[in-house]
Enzyme design. Structure first.
Site, PDB file in Angstrom:
ATOM      1  N   LYS A 128      30.248  -4.942  -2.490  1.00 49.30           N
ATOM      2  CA  LYS A 128      29.705  -5.980  -1.619  1.00 49.30           C
ATOM      3  C   LYS A 128      30.804  -6.500  -0.691  1.00 49.30           C
ATOM      4  CE  LYS A 128      25.862  -7.876  -4.322  1.00 49.30           C
ATOM      5  NZ  LYS A 128      25.311  -9.097  -4.950  1.00 49.30           N
ATOM      6  N   GLU A 170      33.832 -15.828 -13.717  1.00 43.69           N
ATOM      7  CA  GLU A 170      33.092 -14.574 -13.536  1.00 43.69           C
ATOM      8  C   GLU A 170      33.216 -13.702 -14.782  1.00 43.69           C
ATOM      9  OE1 GLU A 170      31.036 -13.602 -11.287  1.00 43.69           O
ATOM     10  OE2 GLU A 170      31.404 -14.852  -9.519  1.00 43.69           O
ATOM     11  N   GLU A 220      21.225  -3.303  -5.684  1.00 44.35           N
ATOM     12  CA  GLU A 220      20.645  -4.525  -6.230  1.00 44.35           C
ATOM     13  C   GLU A 220      19.123  -4.582  -6.103  1.00 44.35           C
ATOM     14  OE1 GLU A 220      21.360  -9.165  -5.415  1.00 44.35           O
ATOM     15  OE2 GLU A 220      23.213  -8.081  -5.783  1.00 44.35           O
ATOM     16  N   ARG A 224      21.154  -4.784 -11.313  1.00 39.86           N
ATOM     17  CA  ARG A 224      22.356  -5.396 -10.734  1.00 39.86           C
ATOM     18  C   ARG A 224      22.165  -6.895 -10.517  1.00 39.86           C
ATOM     19  NH1 ARG A 224      26.535  -3.219  -6.076  1.00 39.86           N
ATOM     20  NH2 ARG A 224      27.709  -5.146  -5.930  1.00 39.86           N
ATOM     21  N   HIS A 235      25.969 -20.949  -5.821  1.00 42.84           N
ATOM     22  CA  HIS A 235      26.174 -20.846  -4.374  1.00 42.84           C
ATOM     23  C   HIS A 235      25.704 -22.108  -3.659  1.00 42.84           C
ATOM     24  CE1 HIS A 235      26.573 -16.188  -3.972  1.00 42.84           C
ATOM     25  NE2 HIS A 235      27.732 -16.775  -4.123  1.00 42.84           N
ATOM     26  N   HIS A 250      35.182 -20.692  -5.806  1.00 41.77           N
ATOM     27  CA  HIS A 250      33.925 -20.007  -6.104  1.00 41.77           C
ATOM     28  C   HIS A 250      33.607 -20.008  -7.601  1.00 41.77           C
ATOM     29  CE1 HIS A 250      30.763 -16.957  -5.998  1.00 41.77           C
ATOM     30  NE2 HIS A 250      31.448 -16.261  -6.887  1.00 41.77           N
TER      31      HIS A 250
END
Length: 350
Positions: A128, A170, A220, A224, A235, A250
């Site tokens: 990405k 993450e 995706e 995914r 977000h 993030h």
């Protein structure tokens, strides 16, 4: 979409030279930000005719203006469709540099050398790329995997603690979507006294979890979406903070998003209460909280409606968990349910 080679480095220079040899090129470019230019670029031995492109640090520069600057540098300094771009930096550099490489001359070779934990386990792996646009995270971008991704945890010793935590969020997400054993290992890791050898092993496991999912579903369409756990609300938190000119890292936003989405998993799918409590406690202890009030709910909801994972502009799509590793994608929430999750966050975290 082509696959990328992910290399856990034992000797960065050797691994880099071998990766460059696999990408025959007429000109070599390196993209850095102002921090990695000073602290990380000197660790690489590059040919004398290498062209270095330097941009500003932090997510505020992940925009169209910076992207145009990189395009212009590639063009004006002799780049061709046979050139090679090395992205040396955190997620902002690999995202923006990856998109620049994917679009310049309709695509040139690139190598990612992530220098932050977040970039190692998330941004640089999986293909990405993109930039923020119109106040929204990653609104413009493309799927474009690097030819190689070189992971060297030596870079992490130069990171401050908040950036370690940002990447670790993450990794915690990868634990929640994989196995109890990996989740337990992550929850039990000492973030105040880091064992970097153990951390490198955890990074390797984390990247493998992501790579396995990406190989099954590169664009995706299905599984995914598991990697989006925590990101729908995360977000929105990130965009909200950026709009307030109080940007947050993030991973912090994703950690806070996981608090909400784990609670929704509990309400809707019966995610175990004890695991919910353990994970929320871990996040609260390490990440603090984003402050907002009831008057902000509508605005946060509007950010969620703009999320790329939604199948329409009038509903919010979540990835949820029945248990650790038991993933349910395409779970739609009403506005009232989203507000209930924000209530839980406010009562639990603030």
């Amino acid at each position: 979409m082509s696959t990328q080679q992910v290399i856990i480095c034992k000797h960065l220079q050797t691994d880099l030279e071998q990766s460059m040899a696999r990408c025959p090129h007429d000109k070599l470019f390196v993209l850095t930000d102002c921090h990695t230019h000073q602290y990380c670029l000197p660790l690489l031995r590059l040919p004398e005719d290498t062209t270095v492109i330097q941009i500003g640090a932090e997510d505020i520069h992940k925009n169209l203006e910076t992207l145009a600057y990189v395009w212009n540098e590639l063009s004006s300094r002799g780049g061709t469709r046979h050139s090679l771009l090395i992205n040396l930096g955190g997620g902002m550099v690999t995202d923006l540099g990856g998109f620049a490489a994917a679009t310049f001359k309709r695509g040139i070779h690139m190598i990612n050398i992530p220098t932050t934990l977040l970039a190692m386990v998330d941004a640089s792996v999986g293909g990405k790329t993109g930039i923020n646009f119109n106040g929204l995270k990653n609104e413009i971008g493309a799927f474009a995997p690097a030819d190689s991704v070189l992971l060297d945890c030596e870079f992490l010793k130069t990171l401050d603690h908040p950036n370690i935590l940002s990447g670790y969020a993450e990794m915690l997400k990868h634990g929640l979507i994989s196995t109890d054993a990996h989740w337990n290992e992550l929850i039990g890791f000492d973030l105040d006294d880091i064992n970097y050898k153990q951390l490198q092993e955890l990074v390797g496991q984390s990247v493998q979890i992501k790579e396995n999912i990406v190989l099954q579903d590169p664009r995706e369409k299905g599984i995914r979406k598991a990697l989006n756990f925590g990101h729908t609300i995360g977000h929105a938190f990130e965009s909200y903070a950026l709009e307030k000119q109080q940007p947050v890292l993030h991973g912090y936003a994703v950690a806070w998003g996981m608090v909400c989405e784990l609670y929704y998993s509990h309400l809707r799918l019966g995610f175990p209460k004890e695991k919910l409590r353990t994970t929320v406690h871990f996040i609260k202890e390490n990440y603090g909280a984003l402050m907002f009030g009831c008057k902000d709910y509508d605005h946060l909801y509007e950010f969620m409606l703009h999320d790329k994972k939604n199948s329409s502009s009038q509903e919010v799509n979540f990835t949820l968990l029945r248990d650790v590793g038991q993933i349910e994608i395409n779970q739609i929430a009403t506005k009232e349910e989203v507000f209930e999750l924000l209530d839980f966050y406010s009562e639990t975290m603030q």
